[in-house]
Each structure stands twice: as C-alpha cells, then as structure tokens.
Design an enzyme around this catalytic site. Structure first.
Site, PDB file in Angstrom:
ATOM      1  N   ASP A 297       0.871  -1.190   0.000  1.00  0.00           N
ATOM      2  CA  ASP A 297       0.000   0.000   0.000  1.00  0.00           C
ATOM      3  C   ASP A 297       0.898   1.227   0.000  1.00  0.00           C
ATOM      4  O   ASP A 297       1.551   1.520   1.007  1.00  0.00           O
ATOM      5  CB  ASP A 297      -0.876   0.030   1.255  1.00  0.00           C
ATOM      6  CG  ASP A 297      -1.932  -1.054   1.295  1.00  0.00           C
ATOM      7  OD1 ASP A 297      -1.899  -1.964   0.430  1.00  0.00           O
ATOM      8  OD2 ASP A 297      -2.786  -1.013   2.201  1.00  0.00           O
TER       9      ASP A 297
ATOM     10  N   LYS B 201      -6.879   3.226  -2.245  1.00  0.00           N
ATOM     11  CA  LYS B 201      -7.193   3.110  -0.815  1.00  0.00           C
ATOM     12  C   LYS B 201      -7.565   4.490  -0.289  1.00  0.00           C
ATOM     13  O   LYS B 201      -6.920   5.485  -0.632  1.00  0.00           O
ATOM     14  CB  LYS B 201      -5.981   2.537  -0.089  1.00  0.00           C
ATOM     15  CG  LYS B 201      -6.102   2.432   1.421  1.00  0.00           C
ATOM     16  CD  LYS B 201      -4.843   1.779   1.986  1.00  0.00           C
ATOM     17  CE  LYS B 201      -4.774   1.867   3.501  1.00  0.00           C
ATOM     18  NZ  LYS B 201      -3.560   1.230   4.037  1.00  0.00           N
TER      19      LYS B 201
ATOM     20  N   LYS C  44      -9.869  -0.219  -1.365  1.00  0.00           N
ATOM     21  CA  LYS C  44      -9.670  -0.615   0.031  1.00  0.00           C
ATOM     22  C   LYS C  44     -10.121   0.555   0.893  1.00  0.00           C
ATOM     23  O   LYS C  44      -9.541   1.643   0.831  1.00  0.00           O
ATOM     24  CB  LYS C  44      -8.208  -0.956   0.313  1.00  0.00           C
ATOM     25  CG  LYS C  44      -7.927  -1.272   1.787  1.00  0.00           C
ATOM     26  CD  LYS C  44      -6.466  -1.616   2.007  1.00  0.00           C
ATOM     27  CE  LYS C  44      -6.115  -1.747   3.478  1.00  0.00           C
ATOM     28  NZ  LYS C  44      -4.671  -2.068   3.684  1.00  0.00           N
TER      29      LYS C  44
END
Length: 225
Positions: free
Chosen positions: A89, A150, A175
């Site tokens: 990430d 995300k 996400k």
C-alpha cells in the site's frame, strides 16, 4: 456475502508509531485465527511472516505522507516484497496533483508498480481532496497500473466514507481504510463498492460479522487465501 469470503477481505492493521514486534505478532496471530489478511509496518514484515506464515502480509510504502522520492518508494517496496510482503500500500504524492501536475503523481505510482510483481494499492487520502481532485488522483493511479486505490492512511484528517468509496470504485477496486470499526460500518463500505477493508479493529469486524450470520469463529479459517 458468505462467511468464507468476508474475513479474507479484511486487513487487520497495526501501523502506529509505537508499534512493537509483540503488537505485530498479536495482530498476525489473530488474523490467522480469523482468516484475515494483516497490514504491518515495513520493518516488521519479517516478524509477521515468521509468526504466521499462512497469513497474507500487506505493508506500506512512503507512509504516511507520500513525500519520499519515487526511487526510494520503489526500493522500499522491493525490500518489503523480498521480506515476504504479498501486497504493498503506497501513499501517493498528492502535492504535485494539487499543483496540477497529475503526470508527476502518475509517475510516482508507476515507479512502484514497475518495481514489484505484487498488487499495489495507492493511498489517496480522500478526506483531504475535493471530489474533482479525488477523481484525478484515482485516474492517475489507474493509468499508472495500480491494482487498488485506498481511501486513507488513518493518520491524517478523516477516514473512509461511503461517498468517497462510491467515487473511487469507478476507477479501481477500493480498500476502505480509516475509521471503520464495526461490521455495520464495513458492510456499508462493501455495499458502496469496496473490495477490501483495512482496520485496526479487523477482529471486531469479523467477529461481529460471524455473529450476524450465526457462524462459528473457527469457520473463518476457510476464508484465508
């Protein structure tokens, strides 16, 4: 959703500045028990993999502000994967995007995507962006070849919202991370289009979910990927 699917879509997370190796071991062991993924700081990826080899370990790059040089982010990602991370990430460089230099933000992501052969999620800090800026950030991540976007790091202003997830899901799988602490909140994010949830309360979310469907906790083990 069936109980074998939901736990595997939850990333049980510990990323705070005071995180210890003991904290990481506890998180990944809980993830193993409940069939979740885990998200841990880069320095603790080997600890996490060693403590729970069957858990998919996610880590962060350029965290938490995204202002590292792109080459540094790429090196950090490469090291994380070598240490056993199954996903990365990364925090996007938002300064260039806010200055109208969308290509620089895209290039920032592309360097990391090209450096590793695992899924890359791009953290866009949605709470800091107007809708038009959020759309441009998501487009930059998509065009750079990222696998997910995300919502947030959880270490800035705000967290995941249904409205942001709905916008972001138009571009890439999402996400939802930041402030999701219950199954009801996670369910709202899934219904808005999220594919994954990142939460320090991942265990709470999964247990509440299993209670809601009347499933035993040990049945969640089948959901690990």
């Amino acid at each position: 959703m069936d109980e074998s699917d939901v736990p595997a879509r939850i990333e049980h997370t510990v990323l705070g500045p005071t995180t210890t190796a003991a904290d990481v071991r506890e998180v990944v062991e809980t993830a193993a028990d409940l069939g979740m993924r885990a998200c841990v700081p880069p320095r603790y990826v080997p600890t996490a993999v060693g403590a729970a080899p069957d858990v998919e370990v996610v880590t962060v790059v350029g965290f938490p502000h995204g202002n590292h040089q792109p080459a540094v982010k790429a090196t950090e990602a490469e090291r994380a994967v070598a240490d056993g991370a199954s996903e990365v990430d990364m925090v996007a460089a938002l300064g260039p995007l806010l200055a109208g230099e969308d290509g620089a933000t895209e290039a920032d992501v592309e360097v990391v995507v090209d450096a590793v052969e695992v899924p890359v999620k791009v953290i866009v800090e949605a709470p800091l962006l107007e809708e038009g800026e959020l759309r441009r950030a998501c487009a930059a991540a998509r065009d750079a070849g990222a696998d997910f976007v995300k919502t947030a790091t959880g270490f800035s202003e705000g967290g995941a919202t249904v409205a942001d997830v709905e916008v972001m899901s138009e571009y890439l799988p999402v996400k939802a991370s930041g402030g999701v602490g219950s199954w009801a909140e996670a369910q709202a994010m899934f219904e808005a289009g999220a594919e994954r949830i990142g939460a320090s309360s991942g265990d709470v979310i999964v247990r509440e979910y299993l209670d809601s469907v009347g499933a035993p906790e040990d049945g969640a083990d089948a959901g690990a990927e």
